[in-house]
Scaffold this active site. Structure first.
Site, PDB file in Angstrom:
ATOM      1  N   ARG A 197       1.113  -1.099   0.096  1.00  0.00           N
ATOM      2  CA  ARG A 197       0.525  -0.035   0.114  1.00  0.00           C
ATOM      3  C   ARG A 197       1.296   1.637   0.090  1.00  0.00           C
ATOM      4  NH1 ARG A 197      -4.878   2.252  -0.991  1.00  0.00           N
ATOM      5  NH2 ARG A 197      -6.127   3.381   0.656  1.00  0.00           N
ATOM      6  N   THR A 247      -9.727   0.380  -9.472  1.00  0.00           N
ATOM      7  CA  THR A 247      -8.997  -0.597  -9.234  1.00  0.00           C
ATOM      8  C   THR A 247      -8.943  -1.778 -10.250  1.00  0.00           C
ATOM      9  OG1 THR A 247      -9.334  -0.009  -6.351  1.00  0.00           O
ATOM     10  CG2 THR A 247      -8.515  -1.637  -6.871  1.00  0.00           C
ATOM     11  N   ASP A 306      -8.115   9.002   0.311  1.00  0.00           N
ATOM     12  CA  ASP A 306      -8.284   7.640   1.308  1.00  0.00           C
ATOM     13  C   ASP A 306      -7.972   7.079   2.713  1.00  0.00           C
ATOM     14  OD1 ASP A 306      -9.776   5.593  -0.590  1.00  0.00           O
ATOM     15  OD2 ASP A 306      -7.969   4.541  -0.482  1.00  0.00           O
ATOM     16  N   SER A 327      -7.199   0.930   3.424  1.00  0.00           N
ATOM     17  CA  SER A 327      -7.976   0.755   1.640  1.00  0.00           C
ATOM     18  C   SER A 327      -9.314  -0.231   2.158  1.00  0.00           C
ATOM     19  CB  SER A 327      -6.940  -0.114   1.658  1.00  0.00           C
ATOM     20  OG  SER A 327      -7.111  -0.563   0.565  1.00  0.00           O
ATOM     21  N   SER A 328      -9.896  -0.923   1.266  1.00  0.00           N
ATOM     22  CA  SER A 328     -11.065  -1.239   0.892  1.00  0.00           C
ATOM     23  C   SER A 328     -10.984  -3.166   0.420  1.00  0.00           C
ATOM     24  CB  SER A 328     -12.469  -0.693   0.386  1.00  0.00           C
ATOM     25  OG  SER A 328     -12.441   0.337   0.924  1.00  0.00           O
ATOM     26  N   GLY A 340     -13.633  -1.465  -7.353  1.00  0.00           N
ATOM     27  CA  GLY A 340     -14.779  -1.023  -6.256  1.00  0.00           C
ATOM     28  C   GLY A 340     -15.162   0.042  -5.935  1.00  0.00           C
ATOM     29  N   GLY A 341     -13.356   0.109  -5.179  1.00  0.00           N
ATOM     30  CA  GLY A 341     -12.949   1.165  -3.430  1.00  0.00           C
ATOM     31  C   GLY A 341     -14.616   0.855  -2.941  1.00  0.00           C
ATOM     32  N   THR A 371      -4.474  -0.587  -7.010  1.00  0.00           N
ATOM     33  CA  THR A 371      -4.542   0.483  -7.157  1.00  0.00           C
ATOM     34  C   THR A 371      -4.120   1.789  -8.135  1.00  0.00           C
ATOM     35  OG1 THR A 371      -6.678   1.809  -6.865  1.00  0.00           O
ATOM     36  CG2 THR A 371      -5.478   1.364  -4.996  1.00  0.00           C
TER      37      THR A 371
END
Length: 564
Positions: free
Chosen positions: A97, A373, A415, A444-445, A465-466, A391
């Site tokens: 990340r 993403t 984010d 993050s998702s 898809g966030g 992403t």
């Protein structure tokens, strides 16, 4: 003239091969499978498997290829996560990340009135986190890869240097982003050929600057991006255009190998990504609630089903906002408690099966998340499996980058929670765990997930898809494990999304009956239609056929499952 005609016919044949439903049909492979957002990148991954590479090798090659073929999300300018199940059943993860730069601060996006300045957490170079993709791929390869690093980077170099046929889907996006205002500097000419026009469908799109950057990564490994000429140009570009990332930020960046979060459901084991991804924790919490409710007795797509699923999502997203962030900055996060069966029991006790709950904006809520993403899934002949999601945040990230380097920067700083202490009913969150801090990773998702049966990979799944990623992956896992759907049908089945705040259910238009919508509204739910939720790439194992089965979401125009 004859050679030109033959070339055009060849390009036309390549273009036609990228069209039609055959790309999205369920695909079988006895020895391995790659499912990604671009058929050419899936082919690159399979070619590595055929050469004797393992799932890690194929994942590296596929990811770098997607940086060429799928630039809206495939990247070397962003970051992401890997869940890796080894053939012996052991599971590990890699966290690459993005990080906040050293010069970042909790109030960096605020004006003198304490309000967000000019959308600066989403637009412009202040929104760029220190990229992690190259470091993550390189670290995973150095520990678990088989083939030489350079051999894995070369296919992406070839695609960037020699070009590949522009598809209609990519062309549609190219026309749109090429018209953005000049602040999105790299996008102005990103898709244009030597004649200054956007490369048309069927014509070869070449990216010489990106090829040169990839050559540095091929020859110098991680240091080809984080040190030397590429790092120098990143710092120069940042300083010239209002950014704060420096060569020191790049040199200090490291990916992290972490233990997965896990649970059981029926006779399956579920492994997913731990923080700084919120995906795994939330997925497990929802799956545990489904087990508590005995979901198999509730008919799929019924009013009772949608209500239960939405209420479970609501609770997981509330807990996500309250507790989760970068574990290196939040060592006391109650992860074990949140993913425990006992916690699911206590959460289920206040879930009314006849009435919608109400989300309280004075407490906790959803985090911002872009929706562009990309995810891909890989499995090799030995049963090593990779679920990888990475992403740029928004489609084409910040839309900014140096023409000399040829790649687009992320806008992941959006984010983070942008205004300390302020949570609103529209979805802005101000809780402490995800406030900006130097070298901190934003929450993050992303939810790369592997489900095992008898300690072997049974389902490899993930989605872009966030903030919808968690719920999209969850519903697909549920479809396979609880409703025994085959992978392509599980991917295409109706999806909903509830994220605590705003207090509403998103549903895919035309896939939820009017009667069900009316019944849900009578229970107190607010429903909002949307075109599509998620773009899933999945693999399952068919024990009877002794074969891997892959499927790419039809929402991905260029996506494909490739097996051998």
């Amino acid at each position: 003239m004859k050679s030109k005609i033959l070339l055009n016919l060849s390009l036309f044949a390549l273009l036609i091969s990228s069209l039609g439903t055959s790309l999205h049909a369920q695909t079988y492979g006895k020895n391995g499978m790659v499912v990604s957002d671009h058929h050419l990148s899936s082919e690159v991954g399979v070619s590595i498997l055929k050469k004797g590479g393992n799932a890690i090798d194929a994942a590296v090659a596929t990811a770098l290829s997607l940086a060429v073929t799928h630039p809206e999300a495939g990247n070397i300018g962003g970051g992401g996560f890997i869940v890796f199940m080894k053939a012996d059943g052991d599971v590990t993860t890699f966290d690459f990340r993005e990080k906040a730069p050293l010069a970042a601060s909790p109030t960096m996006f605020l004006d003198e009135n304490g309000e967000i300045r000019d959308n600066s957490n989403h637009k412009g170079l202040l929104s760029v986190g220190v990229p992690g993709t190259v470091a993550g791929l390189y670290q995973a390869h150095q520990k678990y890869g088989k083939l030489p690093w350079g051999e894995l980077v070369q296919p992406a170099i070839d695609q960037a240097k020699n070009g590949f046929p522009m598809s209609f889907g990519l062309y549609r996006a190219a026309l749109q982003v090429s018209k953005r205002d000049s602040s999105y500097d790299i996008l102005q000419n990103f898709f244009r050929g030597p004649d200054g026009e956007v490369v048309a469908p069927g014509e070869l799109w070449k990216q010489p600057a990106l090829a040169q950057t990839l050559e540095a990564i091929r020859d110098q490994g991680r240091d080809g991006f984080y040190k030397g000429a590429v790092a120098e140009e990143i710092e120069r570009y940042m300083k010239a255009n209002g950014g704060i990332i420096t060569q020191e930020d790049l040199a200090k960046y490291e990916a992290v190998e972490r233990k997965p979060v896990k649970t059981t459901f029926k006779d399956f084991e579920i492994f997913s990504m731990p923080p700084p991804s919120s995906g795994g924790v939330a997925l497990i919490e929802i799956m545990n609630l489904m087990e508590e409710a005995d979901i198999s007795k509730i008919e799929f797509n019924s009013t009772a089903y949608v209500h239960l699923v939405a209420e479970a999502m609501r609770r997981a997203f509330a807990d996500r906002a309250e507790f989760l962030g970068d574990p290196d900055f939040n060592p006391e996060m109650p992860i074990d408690h949140l993913i425990s069966k006992d916690f699911a029991k206590s959460r289920f006790e206040n879930l009314d099966l006849t009435q919608a709950s109400k989300s309280d904006s004075s407490k906790f809520g959803q985090l911002y998340g872009g929706d562009h993403t990309t995810h891909f899934s890989v499995i090799d002949k030995d049963g090593n499996a990779i679920s990888l999601t990475y992403t740029l945040e928004n489609s084409y990230g910040a839309g900014m980058g140096s023409d000399k380097l040829g790649f687009i920067f992320n806008n992941e700083m959006g984010d983070f929670n942008p205004v300390p202490g302020i949570t609103t009913s529209t979805g802005q969150i101000g809780s402490d765990p995800n406030l900006v801090a130097p070298e901190k990773r934003m929450l993050s998702s992303m939810t790369p997930t592997i489900v095992a049966k008898d300690h072997k990979p049974y389902l490899v799944i993930g989605s872009p898809g966030g903030r919808t990623i968690i719920n999209t992956v969850f519903q697909t896992v549920l479809n396979v494990l609880a409703y025994d759907m085959r992978i392509d049908r599980a991917i295409e089945a109706m999806k909903i999304h509830h994220q605590w705040l705003p207090d509403r259910i998103l549903y895919e238009r035309n896939l939820l009956s009017p009667d069900t919508r009316d019944a849900l509204e009578a229970m107190g739910h607010t429903l909002i239609p949307t075109t599509n939720i998620g773009v899933l790439m999945g693999i399952t194992y068919d024990a009877r056929l002794r074969a891997y089965v892959g499927a790419a979401d039809s929402a991905s125009e260029d996506g494909a499952a490739k097996g051998y």
